[in-house]
Design a protein around this motif. Structure first.
Motif, mmCIF file in Angstrom:
data_model
loop_
_atom_site.group_PDB
_atom_site.id
_atom_site.type_symbol
_atom_site.label_atom_id
_atom_site.label_comp_id
_atom_site.label_asym_id
_atom_site.label_seq_id
_atom_site.Cartn_x
_atom_site.Cartn_y
_atom_site.Cartn_z
ATOM 1 N N TYR A 262 -8.766 -50.632 -17.219
ATOM 2 C CA TYR A 262 -9.706 -50.548 -18.329
ATOM 3 C C TYR A 262 -10.800 -49.527 -18.039
ATOM 4 N N ALA B 137 -14.880 -49.062 -19.647
ATOM 5 C CA ALA B 137 -15.895 -49.620 -20.539
ATOM 6 C C ALA B 137 -17.255 -49.054 -20.143
ATOM 7 N N PRO C 124 -16.673 -57.012 -20.524
ATOM 8 C CA PRO C 124 -15.533 -56.482 -21.274
ATOM 9 C C PRO C 124 -14.205 -56.688 -20.552
ATOM 10 N N TRP C 125 -14.219 -56.672 -19.213
ATOM 11 C CA TRP C 125 -12.959 -56.872 -18.505
ATOM 12 C C TRP C 125 -12.439 -58.290 -18.697
ATOM 13 N N LEU D 108 -10.890 -58.436 -22.161
ATOM 14 C CA LEU D 108 -9.614 -57.715 -22.212
ATOM 15 C C LEU D 108 -8.510 -58.421 -21.411
ATOM 16 N N GLN D 109 -8.882 -59.111 -20.346
ATOM 17 C CA GLN D 109 -7.892 -59.822 -19.530
ATOM 18 C C GLN D 109 -7.389 -61.096 -20.203
#
Length: 193
Positions: free
Chosen positions: A119, A121, A175-176, A179-180
């Motif tokens: 990712y 971000a 954000p990770w 997204l995960q």
């Protein structure tokens, strides 16, 4: 920022690689190292990292709130912890080391969950995360003893409650983690205790 590595664990400039991160090219190949303290900027190069989700014996997941001293996403709620493997260090060893350093906790059953996660971000302050970041799961072996330089708060939560919170207010989390979540079976809204 980039330099070669010799067999003694020091760079050509003679500095220790203990706090270095591994730089990657777009294909994910190692191309050198950079000092961890210098890598996260508005122009962060692609580098190797990991995320770890920790479950307790009762199946609840550990979430942590990043210290306000953190350079990227200070004060944001996220998964148990993240980090960077040192040059030559296995992911399993890096996960174990970070669990101890950040949470004062031992972990077991370290296993890959999303090995191809990547990712990029940008946080509100303009700091960029740009990582190939395999995602791991682990089981907690002991109590949390937070390192205040890394973590300012923590909570144990049911996976379905975390999944619901991520869906309702994704801006409140890293954000990770957002997204995960769709790629992690343990964060399915219909699963968990």
């Amino acid at each position: 920022m980039r330099h070669g590595r010799d067999r003694t664990g020091t760079g050509r400039e003679g500095r220790s690689l203990v706090d270095d991160v591994i730089l990657l090219d777009e294909a994910g190949n190692e191309v050198g190292t950079a000092a961890k303290a210098e890598v996260h900027t508005a122009e962060t190069p692609l580098h190797l990292a990991f995320s770890c989700h920790v479950a307790g014996p009762d199946g609840r997941l550990l979430v942590t709130r990043r210290s306000l001293a953190k350079r990227a996403w200070p004060g944001v709620w996220t998964n148990a912890f993240c980090g960077h493997p040192r040059p030559g260090e296995s992911f399993e060893d890096a996960v174990t080391r970070h669990a101890d350093r950040e949470l004062g906790m031992r972990v077991s059953d370290v296993a890959p969950a999303v090995p191809d996660f990547r990712y990029r971000a940008v946080d509100a302050g303009g700091i960029v995360e740009n990582e190939v970041c395999p995602v791991y799961t682990a089981t907690a072996d002991g109590e949390v003893r937070m390192n205040p330089e890394e973590v300012m708060d923590f909570a144990w939560t049911a996976p379905r409650d975390l999944a619901a919170a991520l869906a309702a207010a994704p801006w409140a989390f890293s954000p990770w983690l957002v997204l995960q979540a769709p790629r992690l079976d343990l964060l399915r809204p219909d699963g968990g205790p």
